[in-house]
Motif scaffolding. Structure first.
Motif, PDB file in Angstrom:
ATOM      1  N   VAL A  10       6.413  -0.740  -1.350  1.00 29.41           N
ATOM      2  CA  VAL A  10       5.692   0.536  -1.382  1.00 29.41           C
ATOM      3  C   VAL A  10       5.724   1.101   0.038  1.00 29.41           C
ATOM      4  O   VAL A  10       4.966   0.665   0.906  1.00 29.41           O
ATOM      5  N   GLY A  11       6.606   2.039   0.272  1.00 32.03           N
ATOM      6  CA  GLY A  11       6.777   2.556   1.628  1.00 32.03           C
ATOM      7  C   GLY A  11       7.332   1.470   2.523  1.00 32.03           C
ATOM      8  O   GLY A  11       8.329   0.817   2.205  1.00 32.03           O
ATOM      9  N   VAL A  12       6.680   1.249   3.648  1.00 36.64           N
ATOM     10  CA  VAL A  12       7.115   0.200   4.574  1.00 36.64           C
ATOM     11  C   VAL A  12       6.497  -1.146   4.233  1.00 36.64           C
ATOM     12  O   VAL A  12       6.826  -2.159   4.860  1.00 36.64           O
ATOM     13  N   PHE A  13       5.610  -1.176   3.253  1.00 35.75           N
ATOM     14  CA  PHE A  13       4.890  -2.402   2.901  1.00 35.75           C
ATOM     15  C   PHE A  13       5.601  -3.173   1.791  1.00 35.75           C
ATOM     16  O   PHE A  13       6.215  -2.587   0.894  1.00 35.75           O
ATOM     17  N   ASP A  14       5.477  -4.492   1.877  1.00 30.74           N
ATOM     18  CA  ASP A  14       5.778  -5.374   0.753  1.00 30.74           C
ATOM     19  C   ASP A  14       4.436  -5.726   0.121  1.00 30.74           C
ATOM     20  O   ASP A  14       3.621  -6.454   0.711  1.00 30.74           O
ATOM     21  N   LEU A  15       4.195  -5.185  -1.073  1.00 36.58           N
ATOM     22  CA  LEU A  15       2.900  -5.321  -1.750  1.00 36.58           C
ATOM     23  C   LEU A  15       2.952  -6.509  -2.711  1.00 36.58           C
ATOM     24  O   LEU A  15       3.658  -6.480  -3.723  1.00 36.58           O
ATOM     25  N   ILE A  16       2.185  -7.559  -2.374  1.00 38.38           N
ATOM     26  CA  ILE A  16       2.164  -8.779  -3.186  1.00 38.38           C
ATOM     27  C   ILE A  16       1.104  -8.649  -4.285  1.00 38.38           C
ATOM     28  O   ILE A  16      -0.030  -8.223  -4.023  1.00 38.38           O
ATOM     29  N   LEU A  48       2.729  -6.160   5.483  1.00 42.57           N
ATOM     30  CA  LEU A  48       2.415  -6.958   4.301  1.00 42.57           C
ATOM     31  C   LEU A  48       1.094  -6.482   3.719  1.00 42.57           C
ATOM     32  O   LEU A  48       0.155  -6.160   4.451  1.00 42.57           O
ATOM     33  N   ALA A  49       1.010  -6.432   2.387  1.00 47.37           N
ATOM     34  CA  ALA A  49      -0.214  -5.987   1.721  1.00 47.37           C
ATOM     35  C   ALA A  49      -0.409  -6.784   0.440  1.00 47.37           C
ATOM     36  O   ALA A  49       0.547  -7.321  -0.128  1.00 47.37           O
ATOM     37  N   VAL A  50      -1.662  -6.847   0.000  1.00 51.39           N
ATOM     38  CA  VAL A  50      -1.997  -7.541  -1.238  1.00 51.39           C
ATOM     39  C   VAL A  50      -2.653  -6.544  -2.188  1.00 51.39           C
ATOM     40  O   VAL A  50      -3.488  -5.734  -1.783  1.00 51.39           O
ATOM     41  N   ASP A  51      -2.254  -6.607  -3.446  1.00 51.44           N
ATOM     42  CA  ASP A  51      -2.750  -5.681  -4.457  1.00 51.44           C
ATOM     43  C   ASP A  51      -3.940  -6.312  -5.178  1.00 51.44           C
ATOM     44  O   ASP A  51      -3.784  -7.234  -5.983  1.00 51.44           O
ATOM     45  N   LEU A  83      -4.934  -3.313  -0.906  1.00 48.66           N
ATOM     46  CA  LEU A  83      -4.959  -2.176  -1.821  1.00 48.66           C
ATOM     47  C   LEU A  83      -6.066  -2.400  -2.844  1.00 48.66           C
ATOM     48  O   LEU A  83      -5.970  -3.282  -3.702  1.00 48.66           O
ATOM     49  N   THR A  84      -7.130  -1.605  -2.744  1.00 42.76           N
ATOM     50  CA  THR A  84      -8.242  -1.696  -3.692  1.00 42.76           C
ATOM     51  C   THR A  84      -9.105  -0.451  -3.587  1.00 42.76           C
ATOM     52  O   THR A  84      -9.226   0.142  -2.507  1.00 42.76           O
TER      53      THR A  84
END
Length: 216
Positions: A10-16, A48-51, A83-84
């Motif tokens: 998602v954009g520059v992020f890898d959303l786990i 890095l990001a977490v969903d 992400l929340t």
């Protein structure tokens, strides 16, 4: 059979995607394994990001895992995000003081908007330098468009005008004044010939008068 990815870009992020345990809660230990596998796959990972969408709460072990990977991303000059849009989770991050270091996005659209501004410094400097010549050119155009000052603007008019006396100008005569010199350049002085004639006539008159006296 190839293993399915548990993250998406998602954009520059890898959303786990958030791993869940059998009771439907966030599984912090599985999350650590998933992140380690991703970092092993992408050595240059920085964003890095977490969903956490759909979750109503997380336990303290999840916060500890977030702190751990936030520090690793910071060492890589990157960022760890969450992400929340759940108020309970956001309040929990704030109370733990994690909102100061961990970026919280409510929507994926917010992540995309952030990614647009997270461009490389080379791209930003190139954009700024490309705009400078245009500004200089506009200044040159405006300077060239200004009309040149007219040479007639310096002429004085009205009561500020100055007149010079011409050599041939005829001065206004005043009563009782005498003309002389350059004031009357066209008036000729009596010539020497006229003076001689007058003297001769006077002498002849004197001689004639003397002769008449003796003959009478």
């Amino acid at each position: 059979m190839p293993q399915l990815k548990n993250y998406r870009e998602v954009g520059v992020f890898d959303l786990i995607s958030a791993p869940l345990n059998p009771i439907g809660a966030f599984d912090a230990e599985q999350f650590k394994k998933d992140v380690r596998a991703l970092l092993a796959e992408k050595k240059d990972e920085q964003f890095l990001a977490v969903d956490l969408t759909g979750l109503d709460f997380v336990y303290s072990d999840a916060y500890n895992a977030f702190i751990q990977f936030q520090q690793e991303m910071e060492d890589r000059r990157g960022m760890f995000a969450v992400l929340t849009n759940n108020k309970t989770i956001v309040d929990g991050l704030r109370k733990a003081g994690l909102d100061k270091n961990i970026k919280v996005f409510a929507l994926e659209a917010d992540m995309m908007s952030f990614s647009l501004h997270a461009q490389s410094p080379e791209g930003e400097s190139a954009t700024e330098s490309a705009g400078e010549p245009a500004a200089v050119a506009s200044q040159n155009v405006s300077a060239a468009s200004e009309p040149a000052p007219s040479p007639h603007l310096d002429r004085r008019t009205g009561q500020h005008r100055r007149f010079t006396k011409s050599f041939n100008a005829i001065a206004k005569e005043e009563p009782g004044s005498k003309k002389k010199g350059l004031d009357v350049p066209f008036d000729d002085e009596p010539s020497s010939a006229k003076t001689v004639i007058i003297v001769v006539l006077l002498l002849l008159a004197a001689v004639g008068g003397t002769l008449a006296f003796f003959y009478i």
